[in-house]
Design a protein around this motif. Sequence first.
Motif, mmCIF file in Angstrom:
data_model
loop_
_atom_site.group_PDB
_atom_site.id
_atom_site.type_symbol
_atom_site.label_atom_id
_atom_site.label_comp_id
_atom_site.label_asym_id
_atom_site.label_seq_id
_atom_site.Cartn_x
_atom_site.Cartn_y
_atom_site.Cartn_z
ATOM 1 N N GLY A 34 -13.855 -8.575 -45.192
ATOM 2 C CA GLY A 34 -14.576 -8.913 -43.764
ATOM 3 C C GLY A 34 -13.860 -9.855 -42.951
ATOM 4 O O GLY A 34 -14.481 -10.498 -42.232
ATOM 5 N N SER A 35 -12.668 -10.147 -43.090
ATOM 6 C CA SER A 35 -11.849 -11.060 -42.558
ATOM 7 C C SER A 35 -10.757 -10.705 -41.925
ATOM 8 O O SER A 35 -9.825 -11.574 -41.456
ATOM 9 N N HIS A 36 -10.574 -9.572 -41.493
ATOM 10 C CA HIS A 36 -9.085 -9.069 -41.014
ATOM 11 C C HIS A 36 -9.467 -8.245 -39.685
ATOM 12 O O HIS A 36 -10.678 -7.582 -39.487
ATOM 13 N N ILE A 37 -8.388 -7.806 -38.966
ATOM 14 C CA ILE A 37 -8.501 -6.931 -37.866
ATOM 15 C C ILE A 37 -7.694 -5.482 -38.281
ATOM 16 O O ILE A 37 -6.745 -5.597 -38.723
ATOM 17 N N GLY A 38 -8.463 -4.413 -38.026
ATOM 18 C CA GLY A 38 -7.782 -3.131 -38.375
ATOM 19 C C GLY A 38 -8.275 -2.223 -37.480
ATOM 20 O O GLY A 38 -9.063 -2.529 -36.764
ATOM 21 N N ALA A 39 -7.683 -0.866 -37.470
ATOM 22 C CA ALA A 39 -8.027 -0.012 -36.471
ATOM 23 C C ALA A 39 -9.125 1.342 -37.018
ATOM 24 O O ALA A 39 -9.102 1.458 -38.307
ATOM 25 N N PHE A 40 -10.050 1.510 -36.167
ATOM 26 C CA PHE A 40 -11.153 2.271 -36.378
ATOM 27 C C PHE A 40 -10.321 3.763 -36.957
ATOM 28 O O PHE A 40 -9.430 4.163 -36.237
ATOM 29 N N TYR A 41 -10.716 4.523 -38.074
ATOM 30 C CA TYR A 41 -10.120 5.674 -38.507
ATOM 31 C C TYR A 41 -11.364 6.622 -38.639
ATOM 32 O O TYR A 41 -12.319 6.790 -39.328
ATOM 33 N N PRO A 42 -11.314 7.617 -37.537
ATOM 34 C CA PRO A 42 -12.449 8.526 -37.488
ATOM 35 C C PRO A 42 -12.250 9.564 -38.500
ATOM 36 O O PRO A 42 -11.158 10.292 -38.532
ATOM 37 N N CYS A 43 -13.019 9.965 -39.280
ATOM 38 C CA CYS A 43 -13.151 10.924 -40.388
ATOM 39 C C CYS A 43 -14.601 11.398 -40.651
ATOM 40 O O CYS A 43 -15.587 11.149 -40.274
ATOM 41 N N SER A 44 -14.276 12.412 -41.579
ATOM 42 C CA SER A 44 -15.685 12.952 -42.014
ATOM 43 C C SER A 44 -16.287 12.055 -43.257
ATOM 44 O O SER A 44 -15.462 11.075 -43.783
ATOM 45 N N TRP A 98 -8.277 15.140 -34.829
ATOM 46 C CA TRP A 98 -8.034 13.810 -35.035
ATOM 47 C C TRP A 98 -6.934 13.367 -36.053
ATOM 48 O O TRP A 98 -6.772 12.128 -36.099
ATOM 49 N N ASP A 99 -6.209 14.540 -36.577
ATOM 50 C CA ASP A 99 -4.935 13.894 -37.391
ATOM 51 C C ASP A 99 -4.135 12.769 -36.739
ATOM 52 O O ASP A 99 -3.662 11.866 -37.345
ATOM 53 N N ASN A 100 -3.794 13.014 -35.367
ATOM 54 C CA ASN A 100 -2.974 12.080 -34.770
ATOM 55 C C ASN A 100 -3.416 10.892 -34.725
ATOM 56 O O ASN A 100 -2.771 9.705 -34.992
ATOM 57 N N VAL A 101 -4.824 10.846 -34.240
ATOM 58 C CA VAL A 101 -5.578 9.336 -34.111
ATOM 59 C C VAL A 101 -5.644 8.931 -35.535
ATOM 60 O O VAL A 101 -5.475 7.491 -35.499
ATOM 61 N N ARG A 102 -5.896 9.578 -36.477
ATOM 62 C CA ARG A 102 -5.858 8.817 -37.894
ATOM 63 C C ARG A 102 -4.425 8.251 -38.278
ATOM 64 O O ARG A 102 -4.394 7.337 -38.727
#
Length: 379
Positions: free
Chosen positions: A268-278, A329-333
């Motif tokens: 709960g302590s980092h910055i990361g990118a949203f990963y859209p998925c199933s 969404w493969d490229n986004v992931r």
Amino acid sequence: MAEKVTVSIIKADIGSICGHMTPHPSMMAKAKEILTDKQKQGIIEDFYVTRVGDDINLYMTHYKGEGNKEVHTAAWECFQEATKISKSMHLYAAGQDILTDAFSGNVKGAGPGSAEMTFEERPSEPLVFFMADKTEPSAYSPILTRIFLDPFTTTGLVIDKRAKMGFDVEIQDVMDHKKVVMSSPEETLSILSLLGDTSRYAIKRINSRAGLGPACVVSTDKLNMTAGRYVGKDDPVCICRAQSGFPSVGEYTQVFQNTWLVAGWMRGSHIGAFYPCSPEDSNPVYYDGPPRICALGFQLCEGHLQGLEPQGVKGGDHIPVDIFGNNTWDNVRANAIKASRLMRAQGPFQPSILGAEEMEYTSRPEVLEDLKKRFEPLD
């Protein structure tokens, strides 16, 4: 006037296999069993049980209004019984989001998160349910502002005469437990100014100014503030109504072609990118992340959910439209993993980790206490 329907999501992290990965299938099955019984009793109209990462999410429809004791008690029973299974299997963080032994009839303040909206069902009522794991309520704020305030994202703000009338945005101060309602387009820039502080302000609800009722609602529960200690990230959910005066489904989802950086991730302590998925692909397998987001679509039909299953199927046996579960969404992931790797390369330094005031837990106070006598004045 038609009776108003209520759509609720109530979610909780109550134990997972192999760290913060996924609840055991038997926990999901128990929740489905309980809600099937509640449907037979007439407490709820319909339901669907799903998950994102290690969070169990309960979708429920009913005609009892928001905050209803019977509905919330049904969800609480699901989480209590699933926690028993979790503890019997010695799963990780079993019962983590259960913060009280004395349930009052509403999950608010008890640990689980919730988002509910009540409205008069339109002749056609598309719903999009967003579920996030390893992040905080304000993670939706930049996304929702692009959807509801930006005509370069939502053409409907220009060409749909009802959407053009604008929206009222309820913003919560999650630290001071206050709220304010601001209107778009008149106050768009002021709304953005406030929401830019994602550590404090978050969108709770957006309502149509054309008389259509709620457009979306977000869970804004802050677990660490409720518990007084670190108990995991808040993993917010969001319910959205789409089309005909609201953003289209495509306008809700198009913004996820961007790479969104959000707080949470490991510890709960980092910055990361949203990963859209199933939901099936939402296990946080890269450094407890990156933060996952899923989007499931249903039609609402006379208070019941309609997915890809045969017409008339009830009892939770639904097959939603899995919006992020395809190769679009493969490229986004790939971009999300690339951005997350870049952030992690910074190690224990900002901007990889959150600022001290946002850290869910940190050893810094102990370090400073130990060094108190060693610090010297500058020459």
